[in-house]
Design an enzyme around this catalytic site. Structure first.
Site, PDB file in Angstrom:
ATOM      1  CE1 TYR A   1      -3.069  -3.046   0.556  1.00 13.47           C
ATOM      2  CE2 TYR A   1      -3.881  -2.251   2.567  1.00 13.47           C
ATOM      3  CZ  TYR A   1      -3.601  -3.023   1.343  1.00 13.47           C
ATOM      4  OH  TYR A   1      -4.388  -4.062   1.345  1.00 13.47           O
TER       5      TYR A   1
ATOM      6  CG  HIS B   1      -0.232  -8.347   0.003  1.00 14.35           C
ATOM      7  ND1 HIS B   1       0.052  -7.381   0.528  1.00 14.35           N
ATOM      8  CD2 HIS B   1      -0.945  -8.537   0.471  1.00 14.35           C
ATOM      9  CE1 HIS B   1      -1.449  -6.299  -0.222  1.00 14.35           C
ATOM     10  NE2 HIS B   1      -2.080  -7.348   0.339  1.00 14.35           N
TER      11      HIS B   1
END
Length: 283
Positions: A51, A113
């Site tokens: 992000y 992730h």
């Protein structure tokens, strides 16, 4: 506002039953929105290396704690290891880098992730997270976007079961099989895109009817549905009033019939994304 309950993790720690998603917040705007979310009562922040906002999240947290006197221990900060960092030594270093970018001395939760099947090194990455937990840099460890087979692989390899698996989960994609796997293994299910993003089923009769019956919004109905099926949702909003609304879902209860009707909205093609989370905004 009703106090947010918690989920007990399989490592003995606990985590708030709803969290705040931070993609795509960055820079000063990201700092301000995170600060606002904390002001509105969120005590779980979800970030990720991909992000590119760990710094903004950390600044928002630091400023909030400094201004309010709230204890750092009251806020759970979660980040995620990128798929390109699965080599064991690289994963170890990436854990330290995430903590540094966040401006913390430890990370409450670190997830892989995604399994990144092209490299097939998710077992290495998981062993690195186990080591980071042993070193005390990370309190709780888990994964994201792992299938039942991926979970079985890392548990067999390491003897350590993840505390969390963060997966896509919303009324159009209820993930019944994965949730059953999590329940069997004692893994908490976290939900990314819990409202279904642009395909949010706000106008579907089971959602709209429940909202009218309980005097709440369709978004609150869906987030309450998550809570009642045992999912931990991570809604995201930059609007303070919407942040507060999304958090305020523990003062009413859906009936069993309402929960079943919302779950019945699931579709075979209901998922929003199927690909590489290193390049995808939602994960």
């Amino acid at each position: 506002m009703t106090q947010t309950p918690t989920h007990q993790l399989n490592d003995g720690h606990s985590i708030p039953a709803i969290g705040f998603g931070t993609y795509p917040l960055k820079g000063e705007e990201g700092r301000d929105v995170v600060h606002s979310a904390l002001d509105n009562g969120y005590r779980l922040l979800d970030s990720a290396t991909n992000y590119e906002n760990e710094g903004a999240v950390g600044r928002g947290l630091h400023d909030f704690l400094e201004e309010t006197g709230v204890s750092r221990d009251e806020v759970t900060v979660q980040s995620k290891l990128a798929g390109r960092h699965h080599d064991y030594d690289t994963a170890l270093a990436a854990g330290y880098e995430s903590v540094a970018r966040l401006g913390l001395d430890r990370l409450d939760v670190l997830l892989i992730h995604w399994p990144n099947p092209i490299t097939n090194k998710y077992r290495e990455a998981w062993r690195a997270l186990v080591e980071l937990q042993k070193r005390g840099l990370v309190r709780s460890i888990g994964v994201s976007n792992f299938t039942a087979q991926h979970l079985a692989d890392i548990i067999e390899d390491s003897g350590v079961t993840p505390a969390i698996n963060q997966i896509e989960l919303h009324p159009y994609f209820v993930q019944e099989s994965m949730r059953a796997t999590h329940d069997k293994l004692g893994i908490v299910t976290e939900a990314w895109s819990p409202l279904g993003k642009r395909s949010a089923p706000f106008d579907e009769a089971p959602v709209a009817d429940a909202a009218k019956a309980h005097g709440v919004t369709p978004a609150q109905v869906i987030l309450r549905w998550h809570a009642q099926i045992g999912s931990l949702p991570l809604p995201k909003s930059s609007t303070p009033s919407r942040q507060e609304e999304n958090l305020n879902v523990f003062g009413f209860e859906l009936t069993d019939a309402e929960v079943a009707a919302i779950s019945g909205l699931t579709k075979p093609d209901g998922r929003l994304f199927d690909g590489d989370p290193d390049t995808h905004e939602e994960m």
